[in-house]
Scaffold this active site. Structure first.
Site, PDB file in Angstrom:
ATOM      1  N   SER A 194       0.816  -1.044  -0.067  1.00  0.00           N
ATOM      2  CA  SER A 194       0.096   0.061  -0.100  1.00  0.00           C
ATOM      3  C   SER A 194       0.872   1.046  -0.078  1.00  0.00           C
ATOM      4  O   SER A 194       1.961   1.296   0.554  1.00  0.00           O
ATOM      5  CB  SER A 194      -0.879   0.018   1.239  1.00  0.00           C
ATOM      6  N   TYR A 206      -2.212  -0.080  10.056  1.00  0.00           N
ATOM      7  CA  TYR A 206      -2.310  -0.648   8.583  1.00  0.00           C
ATOM      8  C   TYR A 206      -0.882  -0.278   7.851  1.00  0.00           C
ATOM      9  O   TYR A 206      -0.512  -1.130   7.124  1.00  0.00           O
ATOM     10  CB  TYR A 206      -3.359   0.001   7.891  1.00  0.00           C
TER      11      TYR A 206
HETATM   12  N1  LIG Z   1      -8.760  -0.843  -2.556  1.00  0.00           N
HETATM   13  C1  LIG Z   1      -7.732   0.173  -2.130  1.00  0.00           C
HETATM   14  O1  LIG Z   1      -7.655   1.228  -2.374  1.00  0.00           O
HETATM   15  C2  LIG Z   1      -6.454  -0.768  -1.718  1.00  0.00           C
HETATM   16  C3  LIG Z   1      -5.308  -0.083  -1.823  1.00  0.00           C
HETATM   17  C4  LIG Z   1      -3.781  -0.241  -1.125  1.00  0.00           C
HETATM   18  C5  LIG Z   1      -3.950  -1.676  -0.758  1.00  0.00           C
HETATM   19  N2  LIG Z   1      -4.936  -2.455  -0.934  1.00  0.00           N
HETATM   20  C6  LIG Z   1      -4.902  -3.867  -0.419  1.00  0.00           C
HETATM   21  O2  LIG Z   1      -5.256  -4.600  -1.650  1.00  0.00           O
HETATM   22  C7  LIG Z   1      -5.813  -5.751  -0.819  1.00  0.00           C
HETATM   23  C8  LIG Z   1      -7.083  -6.202  -1.241  1.00  0.00           C
HETATM   24  O3  LIG Z   1      -7.873  -5.258  -0.925  1.00  0.00           O
HETATM   25  P1  LIG Z   1      -9.480  -4.813  -1.689  1.00  0.00           P
HETATM   26  O4  LIG Z   1      -9.282  -3.310  -2.138  1.00  0.00           O
HETATM   27  O5  LIG Z   1      -9.647  -5.889  -2.993  1.00  0.00           O
HETATM   28  O6  LIG Z   1     -10.393  -5.114  -0.437  1.00  0.00           O
HETATM   29  P2  LIG Z   1     -11.660  -5.932  -0.498  1.00  0.00           P
HETATM   30  O7  LIG Z   1     -12.094  -5.768   0.912  1.00  0.00           O
HETATM   31  O8  LIG Z   1     -12.479  -5.675  -1.584  1.00  0.00           O
HETATM   32  O9  LIG Z   1     -11.018  -7.633  -0.651  1.00  0.00           O
HETATM   33  C9  LIG Z   1     -10.631  -8.142   0.618  1.00  0.00           C
HETATM   34  C10 LIG Z   1     -10.728  -9.530   0.466  1.00  0.00           C
HETATM   35  O10 LIG Z   1     -10.001 -10.104   1.404  1.00  0.00           O
HETATM   36  C11 LIG Z   1     -10.866 -11.072   2.362  1.00  0.00           C
HETATM   37  N3  LIG Z   1     -10.191 -11.225   3.654  1.00  0.00           N
HETATM   38  C12 LIG Z   1     -10.209 -10.288   4.797  1.00  0.00           C
HETATM   39  N4  LIG Z   1      -9.598 -10.928   5.576  1.00  0.00           N
HETATM   40  C13 LIG Z   1      -9.341 -12.201   5.399  1.00  0.00           C
HETATM   41  C14 LIG Z   1      -8.675 -13.236   6.156  1.00  0.00           C
HETATM   42  N5  LIG Z   1      -8.233 -13.303   7.421  1.00  0.00           N
HETATM   43  N6  LIG Z   1      -8.541 -14.309   5.400  1.00  0.00           N
HETATM   44  C15 LIG Z   1      -8.702 -14.488   4.145  1.00  0.00           C
HETATM   45  N7  LIG Z   1      -9.366 -13.473   3.439  1.00  0.00           N
HETATM   46  C16 LIG Z   1      -9.649 -12.305   4.228  1.00  0.00           C
HETATM   47  C17 LIG Z   1     -12.062 -10.384   2.395  1.00  0.00           C
HETATM   48  O11 LIG Z   1     -13.017 -11.321   2.709  1.00  0.00           O
HETATM   49  C18 LIG Z   1     -12.372  -9.830   1.009  1.00  0.00           C
HETATM   50  O12 LIG Z   1     -12.856 -10.706   0.231  1.00  0.00           O
HETATM   51  C19 LIG Z   1      -5.743  -5.647   0.476  1.00  0.00           C
HETATM   52  O13 LIG Z   1      -4.501  -6.202   1.121  1.00  0.00           O
HETATM   53  C20 LIG Z   1      -5.719  -4.110   0.906  1.00  0.00           C
HETATM   54  O14 LIG Z   1      -5.162  -3.578   1.818  1.00  0.00           O
HETATM   55  C21 LIG Z   1      -6.111  -1.765  -1.255  1.00  0.00           C
END
Ligand SMILES: NC(=O)c1ccc[n+]([C@@H]2O[C@H](COP(=O)([O-])OP(=O)(O)OC[C@H]3O[C@@H](n4cnc5c(N)ncnc54)[C@H](O)[C@@H]3O)[C@@H](O)[C@H]2O)c1
Length: 262
Positions: free
Chosen positions: A140, A155
């Site tokens: 991130s 985070y």
């Molecule tokens: N969306 C953004 O802006 C953004 C930016 C930077 C980083 N990220 C990172 O990208 C990754 C994916 O995020 P996203 O935006 O797709 O979010 P999202 O919430 O759409 O998807 C995350 C998924 O992870 C699953 N999950 C959560 N805890 C879990 C666990 N303990 N074991 C297994 N599965 C689990 C959730 O059920 C969900 O389906 C994350 O690591 C997040 O920190 C997202």
């Protein structure tokens, strides 16, 4: 060439988009998410999009027993996962001086320990099978900069840990033919952006985010999960055969920009 891919956090957002991109290329997919219904739905749709076999598993990446079970099941049914996207993550924000230790441990447990456990068991499966592979972990921008919105200590610490872990694993496992890299998504339009926002306020919240993106992100908008999937599938593929220990930033220029205008 068809490979076996493992995607964590496959049920939503970026993990879902990566699963569909890999499916469209005809790969075999081991899909892992803590939400069993969502991962089943992504599995069904992945078959429709061309996946050459899918094993969906409901599991918590912060549990070593769960991760061990996932990697064993995927290896048994589809072969060792030579392309792994260690992506599952959660975010809870709050000022550090009031932040409950249990919440800190939960964030670190899912985001950092979850990535470590995924890499650990995948690396073992690859070494046992005598094959190399590629592991991509989700970082991130908060690994590199403090967010102006604040309250991001747990985070950002978890994501900073991932960037360090990736470099260390890249050095250690190069001799086994395993590349390890990080992708850094910026503000991507997924449910993650509305974590903690009540349903009734979600639409207004997203509108506000789109507005700020217009002024604060050089490319002037939020990113789409499919745009991150392009970077991830490249890193997972042999097209990135000389890339390891690196960080591919996919953030519309967010971290390139300073707020200073003097
Ligand atoms: N969306 C953004 O802006 C953004 C930016 C930077 C980083 N990220 C990172 O990208 C990754 C994916 O995020 P996203 O935006 O797709 O979010 P999202 O919430 O759409 O998807 C995350 C998924 O992870 C699953 N999950 C959560 N805890 C879990 C666990 N303990 N074991 C297994 N599965 C689990 C959730 O059920 C969900 O389906 C994350 O690591 C997040 O920190 C997202």
């Amino acid at each position: 060439m068809t490979v076996t891919a493992l995607v964590t956090g496959a049920g939503s957002g970026i993990g879902r988009a990566v699963s569909f991109a890999l499916a469209a290329d005809g790969h075999k997919l081991g899909l892992v998410d803590i939400d069993g219904d969502r991962v089943e739905a992504v599995a069904t749709e992945s078959i429709g999009r061309g996946a050459n076999g899918v094993v969906p598993i409901a599991a918590d990446v912060s549990s070593e027993e769960d991760v061990r079970r996932c990697v064993a099941k995927i290896t048994d049914h589809l072969g060792p996962p030579t392309a792994t996207f260690a992506n599952a993550g959660i975010e809870v924000n709050g000022p550090a001086h009031e932040f409950p230790l249990a919440t800190w441990q939960q964030i670190l447990g899912v985001n950092l320990t979850g990535v470590f456990l995924t890499a650990k068991h995948v690396l073992r499966a690859l070494i046992d099978a005598g094959v190399g592979g590629s592991i991509v972990c989700t970082g991130s921008p908060s690994a590199f900069v403090g967010f102006a919105g604040g309250g991001n200590a747990a985070y950002s610490a978890s994501k900073g840990g991932i960037i360090a872990l990736v470099k260390s694993l890249a050095v250690d496992y190069a001799r086994h033919g395993v590349r390890v890299n990080a992708v850094v998504p910026g503000s991507i339009d997924t449910p993650h952006l509305s974590i903690g926002i009540p349903d009734a306020e979600r639409a207004a919240h997203l509108e506000g985010l789109e507005r700020s993106a217009g002024t604060q992100i050089p490319l002037g908008r939020l990113g789409r999960p499919e745009e991150v999937a392009e970077a991830v599938t490249w890193l997972l593929s042999t097209r990135a055969s000389y890339v390891t220990g690196s960080t591919v930033v996919c953030d519309g220029g967010l971290t390139a920009r300073s707020a200073n205008d003097f």
